[in-house]
Enzyme design. Structure first.
Site, short mmCIF file in Angstrom:
data_model
loop_
_atom_site.label_atom_id
_atom_site.label_comp_id
_atom_site.label_asym_id
_atom_site.label_seq_id
_atom_site.Cartn_x
_atom_site.Cartn_y
_atom_site.Cartn_z
NE ARG A 119 -0.59 1.77 3.67
CZ ARG A 119 0.54 2.47 3.89
NH1 ARG A 119 1.69 1.87 4.16
NH2 ARG A 119 0.53 3.79 3.82
N GLY A 120 0.23 2.41 -0.12
CA GLY A 120 1.00 3.66 -0.18
C GLY A 120 1.27 3.97 -1.64
CB ALA A 121 0.80 7.05 -3.63
NE ARG A 150 -6.14 0.74 -2.17
CZ ARG A 150 -5.56 1.34 -1.13
NH1 ARG A 150 -4.28 1.13 -0.88
NH2 ARG A 150 -6.25 2.14 -0.33
CD GLN A 175 -3.81 2.56 6.55
OE1 GLN A 175 -4.48 2.96 7.50
NE2 GLN A 175 -4.33 2.36 5.36
CG ASP A 221 -3.03 8.05 -1.57
OD1 ASP A 221 -3.15 8.58 -0.46
OD2 ASP A 221 -2.54 6.92 -1.74
CG ASN A 272 -2.69 11.53 2.26
OD1 ASN A 272 -2.09 10.63 1.65
ND2 ASN A 272 -2.44 11.78 3.53
CE LYS A 273 -5.69 5.56 3.93
NZ LYS A 273 -6.60 4.66 3.17
O1 MRU Z 1 -4.82 3.16 1.78
P1 MRU Z 1 -3.34 3.38 1.83
O2 MRU Z 1 -2.72 2.87 3.07
O3 MRU Z 1 -2.64 2.90 0.58
O4 MRU Z 1 -3.19 4.96 1.85
C1 MRU Z 1 -1.92 5.52 1.86
C2 MRU Z 1 -1.92 6.97 2.06
O5 MRU Z 1 -2.94 7.62 2.11
C3 MRU Z 1 -0.57 7.63 2.11
O6 MRU Z 1 -0.62 8.75 2.92
C4 MRU Z 1 -0.17 8.05 0.70
O7 MRU Z 1 -0.20 6.97 -0.18
C5 MRU Z 1 1.17 8.66 0.65
S1 MRU Z 1 2.39 7.44 0.82
C6 MRU Z 1 3.92 8.04 0.59
#
Ligand code: MRU
Length: 339
Positions: free
Chosen positions: A46-48, A89, A194, A235, A244-245
């Protein structure tokens, strides 16, 4: 190891299963495209930026798995794989970016073997560049942090959200590396935690002081003067908003109210230069994530649930965008970022 990588001996994708952290550090091997898609969908990876690498490695994996004997057939297989990967996603732009970058690279190949080796090389390049990019983001962003600052962050924008180092946490790491004393307040990040599971674990490993709070405590800690800067990842960055999240928007409003700078750290691959807030599809997740806390059901069975994975923060609330090309201040002219 890195968050995600390629295993040469078996031509497979290996990744740290983040759903198990911090209890267990387990590396899993994705030998099929469906297992990689499942890993993305269930947030094992996970994470962009990490998703960007997953997209790239996914196409390489599909190339090695394809039984096609001619170039037209393997290209067809890769397009199908790209569609499957992208549909896992929808919000983080990096996933589609990683897929498209490798699909574009293989256009120059002449035969099936060439498609395979080009796809793999491009995916490895994405992973390698991600680490270098994050180091640059860290270097530029570290200048915004003062010795003694306390930074509030949300979700996990650390090494586990990238191939290595991190974006928002990369900035913290770089500032610490430069000799500054930085403390972090990590928001829990319900529903999948997270922040409490991964951000705290990462920072504790690096011996960077971190304090965990629930998401709803953010306003109160700001009011008490305990936060100098808010620093998050992204993201997707459109012309008018930062996705973002879920919970990030609330922090941005609170930061504005308390006159605390709200910074966003992200690579150029997270920018959606043509997009606008209204054009972005926000991923809706399983109601179970809210009805349950871990494996225990807390909310009544069948209760109506609204569970968007991300929110959008308007650019007016952003004090600076930190990228590998430098720090950008309002008004954000995305053309400048492109240069
Ligand atoms: O749902 P996730 O855990 O993939 O969401 C991740 C986030 O929102 C992070 O803040 C974002 O991807 C930046 S990661 C460098």
């Amino acid at each position: 190891m890195r968050t995600i990588d390629w295993k040469e001996e078996s031509n497979s994708v290996v990744l740290v299963d983040q759903t198990l952290l911090p209890k267990e550090y387990r590396v899993i091997e994705c030998k099929t495209l469906s297992s990689l898609c499942e890993a993305i969908q269930s947030l094992r990876v996970r994470g962009a930026p990490a998703l960007g690498a997953a997209g790239g490695f996914g196409i390489a994996l599909a190339a090695f798995l394809s039984s096609a004997k001619d170039i037209e057939s393997i290209m067809k297989d890769l397009k199908v794989a790209g569609k499957a990967l992208k549909s896992t996603r929808p919000t983080a732009v990096n996933l589609a970016w990683g897929v498209d970058r490798v699909l574009k690279a293989v256009n120059d190949a002449y035969d099936v073997g060439g498609v395979r080796s080009t796809a793999l090389q491009e995916a490895l390049d994405i992973a390698e560049e991600d680490v270098a990019t994050n180091k640059l983001i860290g270097k530029h962003g570290a200048k915004l942090l003062k010795d003694g600052d306390t930074v509030l962050t949300h979700c996990n924008a650390g090494r586990m959200a990238c191939v290595d180092w991190g974006t928002a946490l990369g900035v913290v790491r770089s500032a610490v590396e430069a000799g500054k004393e930085i403390k972090v307040i990590a928001c829990e990040t319900r529903p999948l935690n997270q922040g409490s599971r991964i951000t705290t674990w990462e920072l504790m490993q690096d011996k960077i002081p971190v304090t965990l709070i629930t998401d709803s405590m953010a306003g109160w800690v700001m009011r008490q003067g305990l936060v100098d800067k808010v620093l998050v990842g992204a993201d997707r960055i459109t012309q008018d908003a930062v996705f973002n999240k879920i919970g990030t928007y609330t922090h941005s409003v609170l930061a504005r109210e308390h006159e605390i700078p709200f910074y966003v750290a992200a690579p150029i691959s997270t920018f959606d230069f043509e997009g606008w807030e209204g054009s972005v599809k926000i991923e809706m997740r399983d109601p179970k994530e809210l009805r349950f806390f871990g494996t225990e059901q807390l909310a009544p069975e069948g209760v109506e649930v609204y569970n968007p994975a991300f929110d959008a923060t308007p650019m007016e609330n952003v004090a600076a965008l930190i990228t590998e090309r430098g720090v950008f201040y309002p008004p954000f002219l995305l053309d400048e970022v492109l240069v």
